[in-house]
Design a protein around this motif. Structure first.
Motif, PDB file in Angstrom:
ATOM      1  N   ILE A  73       0.669  -1.049   0.021  1.00  0.00           N
ATOM      2  CA  ILE A  73      -0.063   0.047  -0.046  1.00  0.00           C
ATOM      3  C   ILE A  73       0.940   1.255   0.114  1.00  0.00           C
ATOM      4  O   ILE A  73       0.632   2.293  -0.814  1.00  0.00           O
ATOM      5  CB  ILE A  73      -0.964   0.020   1.110  1.00  0.00           C
ATOM      6  CG1 ILE A  73      -1.844  -1.089   0.875  1.00  0.00           C
ATOM      7  CG2 ILE A  73      -1.738   1.224   1.295  1.00  0.00           C
ATOM      8  CD1 ILE A  73      -2.753  -1.387   2.407  1.00  0.00           C
ATOM      9  N   PHE A  74       1.900   1.303   0.986  1.00  0.00           N
ATOM     10  CA  PHE A  74       2.812   2.550   1.004  1.00  0.00           C
ATOM     11  C   PHE A  74       3.458   2.609  -0.352  1.00  0.00           C
ATOM     12  O   PHE A  74       3.662   3.747  -0.934  1.00  0.00           O
ATOM     13  CB  PHE A  74       3.663   2.456   2.055  1.00  0.00           C
ATOM     14  CG  PHE A  74       3.233   3.104   3.100  1.00  0.00           C
ATOM     15  CD1 PHE A  74       2.948   4.320   3.515  1.00  0.00           C
ATOM     16  CD2 PHE A  74       2.557   2.140   4.152  1.00  0.00           C
ATOM     17  CE1 PHE A  74       2.317   4.934   4.675  1.00  0.00           C
ATOM     18  CE2 PHE A  74       2.046   2.569   5.438  1.00  0.00           C
ATOM     19  CZ  PHE A  74       1.984   3.990   5.667  1.00  0.00           C
ATOM     20  N   ASP A  75       4.101   1.504  -0.941  1.00  0.00           N
ATOM     21  CA  ASP A  75       4.790   1.838  -2.196  1.00  0.00           C
ATOM     22  C   ASP A  75       3.914   2.391  -3.182  1.00  0.00           C
ATOM     23  O   ASP A  75       4.063   3.005  -4.008  1.00  0.00           O
ATOM     24  CB  ASP A  75       5.137   0.196  -2.701  1.00  0.00           C
ATOM     25  CG  ASP A  75       6.503  -0.292  -1.907  1.00  0.00           C
ATOM     26  OD1 ASP A  75       6.966   0.704  -1.314  1.00  0.00           O
ATOM     27  OD2 ASP A  75       6.567  -1.372  -2.033  1.00  0.00           O
ATOM     28  N   ARG A  76       2.474   1.969  -3.390  1.00  0.00           N
ATOM     29  CA  ARG A  76       1.475   2.334  -4.354  1.00  0.00           C
ATOM     30  C   ARG A  76       1.306   3.830  -3.894  1.00  0.00           C
ATOM     31  O   ARG A  76       1.225   4.612  -5.090  1.00  0.00           O
ATOM     32  CB  ARG A  76       0.397   1.453  -4.348  1.00  0.00           C
ATOM     33  CG  ARG A  76       0.279   0.121  -4.870  1.00  0.00           C
ATOM     34  CD  ARG A  76       0.378   0.007  -6.274  1.00  0.00           C
ATOM     35  NE  ARG A  76      -0.442   0.574  -7.056  1.00  0.00           N
ATOM     36  CZ  ARG A  76      -1.692   0.413  -7.373  1.00  0.00           C
ATOM     37  NH1 ARG A  76      -2.384  -0.667  -6.854  1.00  0.00           N
ATOM     38  NH2 ARG A  76      -2.282   1.358  -8.279  1.00  0.00           N
ATOM     39  N   LEU A  77       1.063   4.448  -2.568  1.00  0.00           N
ATOM     40  CA  LEU A  77       0.525   5.470  -2.416  1.00  0.00           C
ATOM     41  C   LEU A  77       1.727   6.437  -2.884  1.00  0.00           C
ATOM     42  O   LEU A  77       1.537   7.559  -3.338  1.00  0.00           O
ATOM     43  CB  LEU A  77      -0.150   5.569  -1.079  1.00  0.00           C
ATOM     44  CG  LEU A  77      -1.374   4.929  -0.867  1.00  0.00           C
ATOM     45  CD1 LEU A  77      -1.791   4.963   0.547  1.00  0.00           C
ATOM     46  CD2 LEU A  77      -2.390   5.378  -1.976  1.00  0.00           C
ATOM     47  N   LEU A 112       3.353  -8.182  14.691  1.00  0.00           N
ATOM     48  CA  LEU A 112       4.895  -7.525  15.093  1.00  0.00           C
ATOM     49  C   LEU A 112       5.530  -7.406  13.660  1.00  0.00           C
ATOM     50  O   LEU A 112       6.034  -6.132  13.500  1.00  0.00           O
ATOM     51  CB  LEU A 112       5.603  -8.508  16.031  1.00  0.00           C
ATOM     52  CG  LEU A 112       5.170  -8.684  17.317  1.00  0.00           C
ATOM     53  CD1 LEU A 112       5.854  -9.613  18.279  1.00  0.00           C
ATOM     54  CD2 LEU A 112       4.775  -7.351  17.995  1.00  0.00           C
ATOM     55  N   ALA A 113       5.338  -8.272  12.796  1.00  0.00           N
ATOM     56  CA  ALA A 113       6.124  -7.883  11.468  1.00  0.00           C
ATOM     57  C   ALA A 113       5.525  -6.722  10.677  1.00  0.00           C
ATOM     58  O   ALA A 113       5.957  -6.381  10.064  1.00  0.00           O
ATOM     59  CB  ALA A 113       5.833  -9.254  10.377  1.00  0.00           C
ATOM     60  N   GLY A 114       4.228  -6.634  10.593  1.00  0.00           N
ATOM     61  CA  GLY A 114       3.142  -5.417  10.297  1.00  0.00           C
ATOM     62  C   GLY A 114       3.681  -4.349  10.771  1.00  0.00           C
ATOM     63  O   GLY A 114       3.983  -3.146  10.220  1.00  0.00           O
ATOM     64  N   LEU A 115       3.766  -4.176  12.158  1.00  0.00           N
ATOM     65  CA  LEU A 115       4.164  -2.938  12.786  1.00  0.00           C
ATOM     66  C   LEU A 115       5.689  -2.757  12.608  1.00  0.00           C
ATOM     67  O   LEU A 115       5.863  -1.418  12.439  1.00  0.00           O
ATOM     68  CB  LEU A 115       4.018  -3.210  14.212  1.00  0.00           C
ATOM     69  CG  LEU A 115       2.590  -3.199  14.646  1.00  0.00           C
ATOM     70  CD1 LEU A 115       2.453  -3.511  16.317  1.00  0.00           C
ATOM     71  CD2 LEU A 115       1.692  -1.984  14.524  1.00  0.00           C
ATOM     72  N   GLY A 116       6.510  -3.701  12.249  1.00  0.00           N
ATOM     73  CA  GLY A 116       7.744  -3.333  12.142  1.00  0.00           C
ATOM     74  C   GLY A 116       7.947  -2.877  10.621  1.00  0.00           C
ATOM     75  O   GLY A 116       8.852  -1.819  10.543  1.00  0.00           O
ATOM     76  N   ALA A 117       7.179  -3.153   9.517  1.00  0.00           N
ATOM     77  CA  ALA A 117       7.061  -2.789   8.420  1.00  0.00           C
ATOM     78  C   ALA A 117       6.790  -1.191   8.473  1.00  0.00           C
ATOM     79  O   ALA A 117       7.279  -0.466   7.938  1.00  0.00           O
ATOM     80  CB  ALA A 117       6.394  -3.380   7.530  1.00  0.00           C
ATOM     81  N   LEU A 118       5.610  -0.846   9.199  1.00  0.00           N
ATOM     82  CA  LEU A 118       5.192   0.451   9.308  1.00  0.00           C
ATOM     83  C   LEU A 118       6.211   1.390   9.955  1.00  0.00           C
ATOM     84  O   LEU A 118       6.312   2.531   9.488  1.00  0.00           O
ATOM     85  CB  LEU A 118       3.968   0.282  10.090  1.00  0.00           C
ATOM     86  CG  LEU A 118       3.220   1.614  10.410  1.00  0.00           C
ATOM     87  CD1 LEU A 118       2.641   2.508   9.044  1.00  0.00           C
ATOM     88  CD2 LEU A 118       1.982   1.631  11.284  1.00  0.00           C
ATOM     89  N   ARG A 119       6.895   0.751  10.962  1.00  0.00           N
ATOM     90  CA  ARG A 119       7.914   1.550  11.701  1.00  0.00           C
ATOM     91  C   ARG A 119       9.184   1.812  10.760  1.00  0.00           C
ATOM     92  O   ARG A 119       9.396   3.008  10.371  1.00  0.00           O
ATOM     93  CB  ARG A 119       8.597   0.978  12.974  1.00  0.00           C
ATOM     94  CG  ARG A 119       7.846   1.107  14.064  1.00  0.00           C
ATOM     95  CD  ARG A 119       8.232   0.682  15.300  1.00  0.00           C
ATOM     96  NE  ARG A 119       8.737  -0.485  15.490  1.00  0.00           N
ATOM     97  CZ  ARG A 119       7.913  -1.518  15.995  1.00  0.00           C
ATOM     98  NH1 ARG A 119       6.597  -1.253  16.156  1.00  0.00           N
ATOM     99  NH2 ARG A 119       8.278  -2.668  15.805  1.00  0.00           N
ATOM    100  N   LEU A 144       4.239  12.151   5.392  1.00  0.00           N
ATOM    101  CA  LEU A 144       5.425  11.482   4.568  1.00  0.00           C
ATOM    102  C   LEU A 144       5.548  12.203   3.378  1.00  0.00           C
ATOM    103  O   LEU A 144       4.622  12.576   2.621  1.00  0.00           O
ATOM    104  CB  LEU A 144       5.097  10.018   4.159  1.00  0.00           C
ATOM    105  CG  LEU A 144       5.033   9.088   5.774  1.00  0.00           C
ATOM    106  CD1 LEU A 144       3.734   9.576   6.615  1.00  0.00           C
ATOM    107  CD2 LEU A 144       4.999   7.800   5.374  1.00  0.00           C
ATOM    108  N   ALA A 145       6.709  11.988   2.856  1.00  0.00           N
ATOM    109  CA  ALA A 145       7.163  12.197   1.265  1.00  0.00           C
ATOM    110  C   ALA A 145       7.942  11.088   0.799  1.00  0.00           C
ATOM    111  O   ALA A 145       8.797  10.405   1.668  1.00  0.00           O
ATOM    112  CB  ALA A 145       7.788  13.525   1.495  1.00  0.00           C
ATOM    113  N   PRO A 146       7.913  11.069  -0.651  1.00  0.00           N
ATOM    114  CA  PRO A 146       8.559   9.872  -1.094  1.00  0.00           C
ATOM    115  C   PRO A 146      10.178  10.342  -1.045  1.00  0.00           C
ATOM    116  O   PRO A 146      10.456  11.493  -0.953  1.00  0.00           O
ATOM    117  CB  PRO A 146       8.406   9.858  -2.643  1.00  0.00           C
ATOM    118  CG  PRO A 146       7.502  10.959  -2.781  1.00  0.00           C
ATOM    119  CD  PRO A 146       7.119  11.737  -1.523  1.00  0.00           C
TER     120      PRO A 146
END
Length: 166
Positions: A73-77, A112-119, A144-146
């Motif tokens: 999702i973050f990659d797309r956005l 925990l893996a999802g929260l780690g990716a978010l961090r 955020l900014a790319p």
């Protein structure tokens, strides 16, 4: 959130609203049927043909997603932002702690893996975070900014200066 955004739009501004829940998407269509600045689409963000945006405001509950979904999702956005564009989203203060405390077994590992990716994403892309104590529960808004990829994707060759003979 949609009402606040539409109230701040200019005459020539446009908004793409992407809603996964078909019933809520229909409600949005009914509510904003007379506003030509809004385009309402139903489905997951990962399934959408995205445009190029100056600003993205996201209300997804990232603390509930696995690492792969969060990264996709973050990659797309972030990849849909124009140069100088920003993405904003919120999370509740203490939300991570609550998710960690109540998750167990496989769900705990996924959480925990999802929260780690978010961090990791926040460390790389955040330029400002605000805490909104007046919200119940209090929330953090992340802006955020790319980040541009490195100028050189290959290592720069180094000189072996010991071999200087002609």
């Amino acid at each position: 959130m949609t009402r606040y955004i539409t109230d701040s739009l200019g005459r020539l501004d446009t908004v793409d609203l992407i809603e996964a829940n078909p019933r809520f998407a229909d409600l949005l269509r009914q509510t904003y049927a007379d506003d030509p600045r809004l385009r309402i689409r139903t489905g997951l963000i990962q399934e959408q043909e995205l445009g190029s945006y100056d600003t993205i405001v996201c209300g997804l509950p990232f603390a509930n997603f696995d690492a792969r979904t969060t990264e996709e999702i973050f990659d797309r956005l972030l990849g849909s932002l124009r140069p100088g564009g920003t993405m904003s989203f919120f999370g509740y203060v203490g939300g991570e702690t609550i998710r960690r405390a109540f998750a167990d077994g496989v769900d705990r590992e996924r959480t925990l893996a999802g929260l780690g990716a978010l961090r990791r994403i926040l460390r790389r892309h955040t330029f400002r975070t605000e805490t909104v104590l007046g919200n119940l529960p209090p929330a953090r808004v992340h802006h955020l900014a790319p980040v541009s990829p490195p100028a050189h994707s290959e290592p720069v060759p180094t000189c072996d200066c010991r071999n200087t003979s002609p």
